[in-house]
Structures are given as C-alpha cells and as structure tokens.
Design an enzyme around this catalytic site. Structure first.
Site, PDB file in Angstrom:
ATOM      1  N   TYR A   1      31.489 -34.236  71.133  1.00  0.00           N
ATOM      2  CA  TYR A   1      32.347 -35.212  70.461  1.00  0.00           C
ATOM      3  C   TYR A   1      32.182 -35.083  68.943  1.00  0.00           C
ATOM      4  O   TYR A   1      33.168 -34.993  68.204  1.00  0.00           O
ATOM      5  CB  TYR A   1      31.991 -36.628  70.914  1.00  0.00           C
ATOM      6  CG  TYR A   1      32.773 -37.708  70.210  1.00  0.00           C
ATOM      7  CD1 TYR A   1      34.055 -38.055  70.637  1.00  0.00           C
ATOM      8  CD2 TYR A   1      32.241 -38.387  69.106  1.00  0.00           C
ATOM      9  CE1 TYR A   1      34.790 -39.045  69.991  1.00  0.00           C
ATOM     10  CE2 TYR A   1      32.962 -39.377  68.458  1.00  0.00           C
ATOM     11  CZ  TYR A   1      34.236 -39.699  68.905  1.00  0.00           C
ATOM     12  OH  TYR A   1      34.958 -40.670  68.254  1.00  0.00           O
TER      13      TYR A   1
ATOM     14  N   LYS B   1      35.044 -33.818  66.100  1.00  0.00           N
ATOM     15  CA  LYS B   1      35.502 -34.623  64.970  1.00  0.00           C
ATOM     16  C   LYS B   1      35.297 -33.900  63.642  1.00  0.00           C
ATOM     17  O   LYS B   1      36.092 -34.057  62.705  1.00  0.00           O
ATOM     18  CB  LYS B   1      34.793 -35.977  64.967  1.00  0.00           C
ATOM     19  CG  LYS B   1      35.190 -36.870  66.139  1.00  0.00           C
ATOM     20  CD  LYS B   1      36.694 -37.121  66.176  1.00  0.00           C
ATOM     21  CE  LYS B   1      37.082 -38.101  67.280  1.00  0.00           C
ATOM     22  NZ  LYS B   1      38.541 -38.370  67.297  1.00  0.00           N
TER      23      LYS B   1
END
Length: 279
Positions: A183, A187
């Site tokens: 994750y 990002k």
C-alpha cells in the site's frame, strides 16, 4: 459541503453563494473514483455543494446507504448533482466506455478525483505475488488508467481542467505500527505519477496534482484498528494535533485543487497530515 458537528455530517442552512468565486464549480462535470463511501464520497458531496455534476465510480454493485443519503441531500440542498456508476477500475474497457458516456452527456469533462484504493496488512516476508499484483492493479494501474481515460476525453473536447490523484502520507513514510508495504509503495508511485502526468498534460491545459492525507478515520482505517490493537493510540501520539482526521477536513483542499483558485498549481503533492511528517 456538510459541516462536522459532533462527528456527524450536517447540512448548513442558507442560500448558496460563493464568497470567493474562484472556488465555484457550477456547471462543471467531474468523475470521482472510490466514491461509494469514505473519503471519496465526502469529497464528492463537497463538490456538489460547490455546484458540480459529480459521477461516482466504485466497484460496489450497489452503493452503500451512505451514498444514497448523500445523493438525496445533494438533490435537496446543493447546486450540483451526484450520480453512481458500478465500475471496477481494473476493467479498462468498461472504465473507458463509462467515462466516454459521462463526457458525452454535456459534451464536457472538467477533471477527476482518483480516490479508489485498497489496503492489505501483511508482513512483507509473507506477501504472495498475486497479492502485490491485485493491490498495484487498483492503487496504481487503476489510478493511471482512469486519469488517462479522463485526460483523453478532456483533450478531445478541448476542455481544460484539473486532476487530483489521491495518494497518502504513507507514500512518504513508513507507518509506525502497521505493516502495509505494498500500500505504501503504491502511494509513493501515485505521487510520482502525478508529477509526470502534470509535465505531459500541462501544455494541453490539464493540471495534475496529488493529495496526500494523513491518518483519517474511514472504514478502511477502522478495520486496521481491529486488526492491530493499540494502533489508534500509536498514531494519535505521532501526530502534532494529537488526533486523527475526519474525511470532511480534506474537502476544502479538494475544491481548491479542482477550481480556478489553484490555476497555477500543477505537479505538486499537497500533504495534509496534522504535522505527522513534520517532526
């Protein structure tokens, strides 16, 4: 935009007017992905109050009750309108077809808020390749393909505007107490993606920026708290304000980034994290 009263959303009374007209989105058409609930829906609601026609794309076959309530509120009290489309951003053909149909309604498309994203809490040593692929397909490739589809139609229609890629402060740091390496990496990729798209599309009248929120109390984060005891307290201590954010606290930034108020802003990463990364 709804005001936050005791942690709940409550519409403000009074006539619609724009104290500073550059924040006006009236008559403009936008797409928001990941807007079935959470941050994406909260931003979409604010956009309707600023006057926009907002089309929410989400992989849920039917929207959450939160969306229906927000849609009804927009119809009664806001200048703009809210619409729902069942779209998985990994399905590029259907994604493009849907965006083309939306743009054809009013023969315009003014921008995008790409907020679709998923998270998986797993020890790095235990990640399976298919888990990495699934997350990157949504968090990076899906964001890229959505921005591409929107920009393509904007260019065809000669419609200048603004694209926001929702990243995270997690793209800048490692989150203490939470093991979510893919994750965070996705990002970081989104932050870099915004800079490169801004470079390519700036001459065509399309601004591209990323928005990097800090820890927000959303359904995804609530799930993290259930998975990791004590995580909420850890994050609160790491924040200069001693608390986590509410989705409503990012709507002003989104309206600013979409509107003419930010007309000279592109290729930037706006970090709103309660001072978390400023220590």
């Amino acid at each position: 935009m709804a005001s936050l009263v005791n942690g709940t959303s409550k519409p403000r009374a009074g006539k619609h007017h724009f104290v500073y007209p550059n924040f006006n989105l009236q008559g403009k058409v936008y797409i928001v992905t990941g807007a079935g609930r959470g941050l994406g829906l909260c931003i979409a609601e604010a956009m309707t109050e600023a006057g926009a026609e907002v089309h929410c794309l989400d992989r849920l076959p039917e929207p959450y009750p939160d969306f229906i309530e927000t849609q009804e509120l927009a119809e009664k009290s806001h200048i703009g309108s809210l619409h729902y489309h069942h779209v998985d951003v990994r399905n590029s053909k259907f994604l493009n077809d849907t965006i083309n149909k939306i743009a054809s309604r009013e023969h315009r498309l003014d921008g995008l808020v790409a907020a679709a994203g998923v998270q998986q809490v797993t020890e790095a040593i235990d990640y399976a390749p298919e888990d990495v692929t699934r997350m990157m397909d949504i968090n990076y490739t899906g964001v890229f393909m959505t921005a591409q589809a929107v920009a393509r139609r904007m260019i065809e229609l000669n419609n200048h505007g603004s694209i926001i890629l929702v990243a995270s402060m997690s793209g800048l740091i490692a989150n203490k107490g939470l093991n979510s390496v893919v994750y965070n990496s996705s990002k970081a990729a989104v932050i870099q993606l915004a800079k490169n798209l801004a470079m390519e599309w700036g001459p065509k009248g399309i601004r591209v920026n990323s928005l990097s929120p800090g820890h927000i109390i959303t359904p995804m984060v609530q799930k993290n708290f259930e998975e990791v005891p004590g995580l909420k307290e850890t994050w609160e201590k790491e924040n200069m304000l001693g608390r986590l954010a509410h989705p409503e606290e990012f709507t002003g930034a989104a309206i600013f980034m979409l509107s003419e108020a930010s007309s000279f802003m592109t290729g930037s990463s706006l970090v709103i994290d309660g001072g978390h990364t400023a220590w």
